[in-house]
Design an enzyme around this catalytic site. Structure first.
Site, PDB file in Angstrom:
ATOM      1  N   ARG A 261       0.834  -1.215   0.000  1.00 36.49           N
ATOM      2  CA  ARG A 261       0.000   0.000   0.000  1.00 36.49           C
ATOM      3  C   ARG A 261       0.863   1.256   0.000  1.00 36.49           C
ATOM      4  O   ARG A 261       0.553   2.243  -0.667  1.00 36.49           O
ATOM      5  CB  ARG A 261      -0.917   0.015   1.230  1.00 36.49           C
ATOM      6  CG  ARG A 261      -1.974  -1.067   1.238  1.00 36.49           C
ATOM      7  CD  ARG A 261      -2.874  -0.905   2.444  1.00 36.49           C
ATOM      8  NE  ARG A 261      -3.589  -2.133   2.738  1.00 36.49           N
ATOM      9  CZ  ARG A 261      -4.510  -2.251   3.696  1.00 36.49           C
ATOM     10  NH1 ARG A 261      -4.817  -1.195   4.442  1.00 36.49           N
ATOM     11  NH2 ARG A 261      -5.108  -3.396   3.910  1.00 36.49           N
TER      12      ARG A 261
ATOM     13  N   ASP B  53     -14.471 -11.455   9.871  1.00 40.30           N
ATOM     14  CA  ASP B  53     -13.477 -10.411  10.104  1.00 40.30           C
ATOM     15  C   ASP B  53     -13.870  -9.450  11.210  1.00 40.30           C
ATOM     16  O   ASP B  53     -13.383  -8.332  11.250  1.00 40.30           O
ATOM     17  CB  ASP B  53     -13.214  -9.630   8.819  1.00 40.30           C
ATOM     18  CG  ASP B  53     -14.458  -8.924   8.314  1.00 40.30           C
ATOM     19  OD1 ASP B  53     -15.517  -9.067   8.936  1.00 40.30           O
ATOM     20  OD2 ASP B  53     -14.368  -8.235   7.283  1.00 40.30           O
ATOM     21  N   GLU B  54     -14.727  -9.880  12.122  1.00 42.57           N
ATOM     22  CA  GLU B  54     -15.155  -8.943  13.159  1.00 42.57           C
ATOM     23  C   GLU B  54     -15.605  -9.684  14.404  1.00 42.57           C
ATOM     24  O   GLU B  54     -16.291 -10.696  14.315  1.00 42.57           O
ATOM     25  CB  GLU B  54     -16.309  -8.088  12.623  1.00 42.57           C
ATOM     26  CG  GLU B  54     -16.542  -6.841  13.414  1.00 42.57           C
ATOM     27  CD  GLU B  54     -17.452  -5.881  12.653  1.00 42.57           C
ATOM     28  OE1 GLU B  54     -17.589  -4.741  13.110  1.00 42.57           O
ATOM     29  OE2 GLU B  54     -18.015  -6.280  11.616  1.00 42.57           O
TER      30      GLU B  54
END
Length: 460
Positions: free
Chosen positions: A86, A146-147
């Site tokens: 990134r 993912d949580e």
């Protein structure tokens, strides 16, 4: 009401044997004032290379996790990017070869493939492994792959109690040492300073030595800001800040446990509500943790566009913005309650007012297993389905994957789903394609016989 402390942990880019995964975990409180932490996890090779995961099918009908999945010539669409990549300008949805032009050292990893589509099994397993560690130190509610939400109130209160017990003993030792030093100085005619030495932690809980990756919102993003906040006089601390500090120590311990046992680094945001913790987690990452004291909430929330709040990111948020002529959380906070009540009613107005202050009031429901098992695939461009044969083929593939996962879940957790949902979004398709999709969906759903258990199965 006794304050409660929660940790909202989220995990970033994970590299699992050269396989990139994104997992996020969050936490809330059971009652009272909340403190949350939101974190990020990533595992990289020792050389910290740039990685990206791509989706490319072609003749890759079955590509197993243990196969060689480094595809330097792939030109698939990138679905996950490491932080190193990134920083070089690589973004999601870029084509792999275009990404290599901005990051020549990019290592392209093909996601595992099964049933002609991405196989996320290794990522679900990695998420479960992290959940197992987090739930060992807190009440854990797994919301998705993912949580997850953690309530760390009990652990934080134990840390505070232990610190309170140790404080009198330390004060006694300091007083005794001061008396001896004072006697020696008096004998040498040296003036005695009767003020106690600063503890560096406000007399609350000892600040750990390793805080290089800690931050406090609104302070300089560094350990110096943490030390300045932590070393305030004891009478400057509010009770909820004591819990916040203890929660930060506990979250750091959980992050360290994940790193030790799984090799993933974690970042976290720690605050008095789940919504603030999630926002705080994005302030400093990866491999960082950020405290969000109550005094910093306005500065953090006020500039935010309303859609940045998860609860206001959809149609209702658009209606609020259009109806009230506002765009930011600060503008919402400035709306008089009477005007809000006239617009959305008393109950919704009270909720919006609290939300603008960073208070969501959500509780943690202990759950470490996913509520549903689902699989799906998107068909775009030249992969669009154009007839009943293609639709039926892919329904069979999705059903086969779903069956495999249901059987694995039944073996591991002794449960079965009780509802099957089949959904097809045929936006832009012609009428023949829509009719074929609807007929195939009805046939598939009618033929299914999934019974019992607390989960739902979905295919779309």
């Amino acid at each position: 009401m006794t304050p409660s402390l929660n940790s909202d942990l989220c995990f970033d880019d994970w590299l699992v044997s050269d396989k990139l995964v994104w997992i996020c975990s969050q936490c809330t409180s059971l009652h009272g004032t909340c403190c949350h932490s939101h974190g990020i996890c990533e595992l990289h090779p020792t050389h910290h290379a740039c990685f990206a995961i791509t989706l490319q099918y072609g003749d890759l009908r079955t590509l197993k996790p243990w196969d060689d999945r480094l595809f330097p010539d792939s030109n698939g669409s990138i679905i996950a990017v490491s932080y190193e990549a990134r920083r070089q300008g690589v973004k999601r949805n870029m084509m792999a070869q275009a990404a290599k032009k901005v990051c020549p050292d990019l290592r392209i990893v093909q996601v595992p493939v099964a049933h002609g589509k991405a196989d996320l099994t290794i990522y679900r397993e990695a998420g479960s492994a992290v959940i197992n560690i987090l739930s060992s130190g807190a009440v854990c509610e797994r919301a998705s792959i993912d949580e997850a939400y953690l309530d760390v109130t009990a652990g934080a209160q134990q840390l505070l109690a232990a610190a309170a017990q140790q404080q009198p003993a330390k004060q006694g030792q300091q007083q005794q040492q001061g008396d001896v030093a004072g006697a020696n100085r008096q004998a040498d005619s040296v003036p005695v300073n009767s003020s106690p030495e600063p503890t560096g932690n406000g007399g609350i809980i000892p600040l750990p030595e390793a805080i290089e990756d800690w931050h406090v919102a609104s302070q300089a993003p560094s350990a110096a800001g943490v030390y300045a906040w932590w070393s305030r006089p004891a009478d400057a601390w509010a009770p909820d800040e004591q819990l916040l500090a203890a929660g930060a120590v506990l979250v750091a311990q959980l992050r360290a446990a994940v790193a030790k046992h799984l090799g993933f680094s974690c970042s976290a945001g720690i605050a008095h509500s789940k919504i603030l913790a999630k926002l705080g987690s994005g302030l400093n990452k990866p491999a960082q943790q950020t405290l969000v004291p109550a005094a910093t909430v306005s500065a953090l929330l006020n500039p935010l566009p309303l859609p940045k709040l998860r609860q206001l990111g959809g149609k209702f948020g658009e209606e609020v913005m259009a109806g009230l002529g506002i765009n930011t959380v600060g503008e919402l906070a400035a709306i008089p309650l009477a005007r809000l009540e006239a617009f959305v009613g008393q109950e919704q107005a009270a909720w919006l007012s609290r939300l603008a202050q960073g208070k969501d009031g959500e509780e943690v429901k202990p759950r470490t297993l996913p509520k549903s098992i689902s699989c799906g695939k998107t068909f775009r461009g030249n992969t669009a389905l154009n007839g009943s044969t293609a639709v039926h083929k892919w329904l069979q593939e999705l059903a086969a994957e779903l069956q495999e996962r249901i059987e694995a879940d039944r073996k591991d957790y002794q449960r079965l789903p009780q509802l099957l949902t089949v959904s097809i979004d045929s936006a832009g398709a012609d009428s023949e394609g829509q009719a074929a999709a609807a007929a195939a969906a009805a046939s598939s759903a009618g033929a299914s016989n999934i019974i019992g258990g607390p989960t739902a199965a979905e295919a779309g």
